[in-house]
Design a protein around this motif. Sequence first.
Motif, PDB file in Angstrom:
ATOM      1  N   ASP A  65       0.856  -1.170   0.000  1.00 22.17           N
ATOM      2  CA  ASP A  65       0.000   0.000   0.000  1.00 22.17           C
ATOM      3  C   ASP A  65       0.900   1.230   0.000  1.00 22.17           C
ATOM      4  O   ASP A  65       1.859   1.304   0.774  1.00 22.17           O
ATOM      5  N   VAL A  66       0.609   2.178  -0.864  1.00 19.04           N
ATOM      6  CA  VAL A  66       1.345   3.440  -0.912  1.00 19.04           C
ATOM      7  C   VAL A  66       0.534   4.436  -0.105  1.00 19.04           C
ATOM      8  O   VAL A  66      -0.575   4.797  -0.492  1.00 19.04           O
ATOM      9  N   VAL A  67       1.091   4.848   1.047  1.00 21.02           N
ATOM     10  CA  VAL A  67       0.355   5.716   1.971  1.00 21.02           C
ATOM     11  C   VAL A  67       0.966   7.110   1.962  1.00 21.02           C
ATOM     12  O   VAL A  67       2.160   7.285   2.215  1.00 21.02           O
ATOM     13  N   LEU A  68       0.132   8.099   1.663  1.00 23.16           N
ATOM     14  CA  LEU A  68       0.537   9.503   1.685  1.00 23.16           C
ATOM     15  C   LEU A  68       0.489   9.973   3.135  1.00 23.16           C
ATOM     16  O   LEU A  68      -0.577  10.061   3.730  1.00 23.16           O
ATOM     17  N   GLU A  69       1.652  10.215   3.729  1.00 31.57           N
ATOM     18  CA  GLU A  69       1.721  10.620   5.138  1.00 31.57           C
ATOM     19  C   GLU A  69       1.489  12.112   5.307  1.00 31.57           C
ATOM     20  O   GLU A  69       0.735  12.529   6.168  1.00 31.57           O
ATOM     21  N   SER A  70       2.187  12.925   4.499  1.00 32.49           N
ATOM     22  CA  SER A  70       1.977  14.369   4.549  1.00 32.49           C
ATOM     23  C   SER A  70       2.221  14.955   3.162  1.00 32.49           C
ATOM     24  O   SER A  70       2.927  14.379   2.339  1.00 32.49           O
ATOM     25  N   VAL A  71       1.621  16.116   2.929  1.00 35.07           N
ATOM     26  CA  VAL A  71       1.632  16.726   1.604  1.00 35.07           C
ATOM     27  C   VAL A  71       2.893  17.533   1.338  1.00 35.07           C
ATOM     28  O   VAL A  71       3.414  17.528   0.240  1.00 35.07           O
ATOM     29  N   GLY A  72       3.385  18.223   2.339  1.00 35.19           N
ATOM     30  CA  GLY A  72       4.525  19.104   2.117  1.00 35.19           C
ATOM     31  C   GLY A  72       4.040  20.468   1.650  1.00 35.19           C
ATOM     32  O   GLY A  72       2.870  20.815   1.786  1.00 35.19           O
ATOM     33  N   ASP A  73       4.929  21.245   1.051  1.00 36.20           N
ATOM     34  CA  ASP A  73       4.570  22.606   0.663  1.00 36.20           C
ATOM     35  C   ASP A  73       4.138  22.727  -0.801  1.00 36.20           C
ATOM     36  O   ASP A  73       3.771  23.805  -1.252  1.00 36.20           O
ATOM     37  N   LYS A  74       4.148  21.645  -1.547  1.00 33.71           N
ATOM     38  CA  LYS A  74       3.746  21.678  -2.963  1.00 33.71           C
ATOM     39  C   LYS A  74       2.465  20.865  -3.157  1.00 33.71           C
ATOM     40  O   LYS A  74       2.443  19.868  -3.874  1.00 33.71           O
ATOM     41  N   LYS A  75       1.400  21.321  -2.547  1.00 39.23           N
ATOM     42  CA  LYS A  75       0.139  20.583  -2.548  1.00 39.23           C
ATOM     43  C   LYS A  75      -0.398  20.341  -3.964  1.00 39.23           C
ATOM     44  O   LYS A  75      -0.859  19.242  -4.287  1.00 39.23           O
ATOM     45  N   ILE A  76      -0.322  21.335  -4.811  1.00 38.20           N
ATOM     46  CA  ILE A  76      -0.853  21.213  -6.170  1.00 38.20           C
ATOM     47  C   ILE A  76      -0.085  20.140  -6.951  1.00 38.20           C
ATOM     48  O   ILE A  76      -0.691  19.326  -7.662  1.00 38.20           O
ATOM     49  N   GLN A  77       1.234  20.114  -6.795  1.00 45.83           N
ATOM     50  CA  GLN A  77       2.045  19.099  -7.475  1.00 45.83           C
ATOM     51  C   GLN A  77       1.684  17.696  -6.983  1.00 45.83           C
ATOM     52  O   GLN A  77       1.614  16.747  -7.764  1.00 45.83           O
ATOM     53  N   VAL A  78       1.439  17.559  -5.680  1.00 46.00           N
ATOM     54  CA  VAL A  78       1.071  16.267  -5.108  1.00 46.00           C
ATOM     55  C   VAL A  78      -0.285  15.828  -5.650  1.00 46.00           C
ATOM     56  O   VAL A  78      -0.479  14.665  -6.014  1.00 46.00           O
ATOM     57  N   ILE A  79      -1.236  16.746  -5.747  1.00 50.05           N
ATOM     58  CA  ILE A  79      -2.555  16.428  -6.305  1.00 50.05           C
ATOM     59  C   ILE A  79      -2.404  15.948  -7.744  1.00 50.05           C
ATOM     60  O   ILE A  79      -3.034  14.964  -8.147  1.00 50.05           O
TER      61      ILE A  79
END
Length: 130
Positions: A65-79
């Motif tokens: 399972d790939v679990v996203l723990e935190s987004v960081g400061d580049k939320k749009i890139q992560v989305i």
Amino acid sequence: MAKLSTEELIEAFKELTLIELSEFVKQFEETFEVTAAAPVAVAAAGAPAGGAGAEEAEEEKSEFDVVLESVGDKKIQVIKEVRALTSLGLKEAKDLVDSAPKAVLEGVAKDAADKAKEQLEGAGATVTLK
């Protein structure tokens, strides 16, 4: 009635639609009082149960399972990366990112999980594999 060979039966089945084939399987099961799902049950019964078998299964884990723990400061890139990895729409991907920690992918192969982790970390997120 002439006996049909296996090849002739396969050719006959190829000409059927999925609905016709499904109806055939149901009728076959009723006529011969068998179940097409029986081989699956046998395969599941052959799996290791408890003790040392459980430890070996853990070492040879093939699904992650790939679990996203935190987004960081580049939320749009992560989305954007979440959308690229999944078939989620913009709103669903944003909701998933906002609800971190959350599983992005579940039950994927080791190489696919590593690739997804690398892409998400490249976008600035913190990711773990479980």
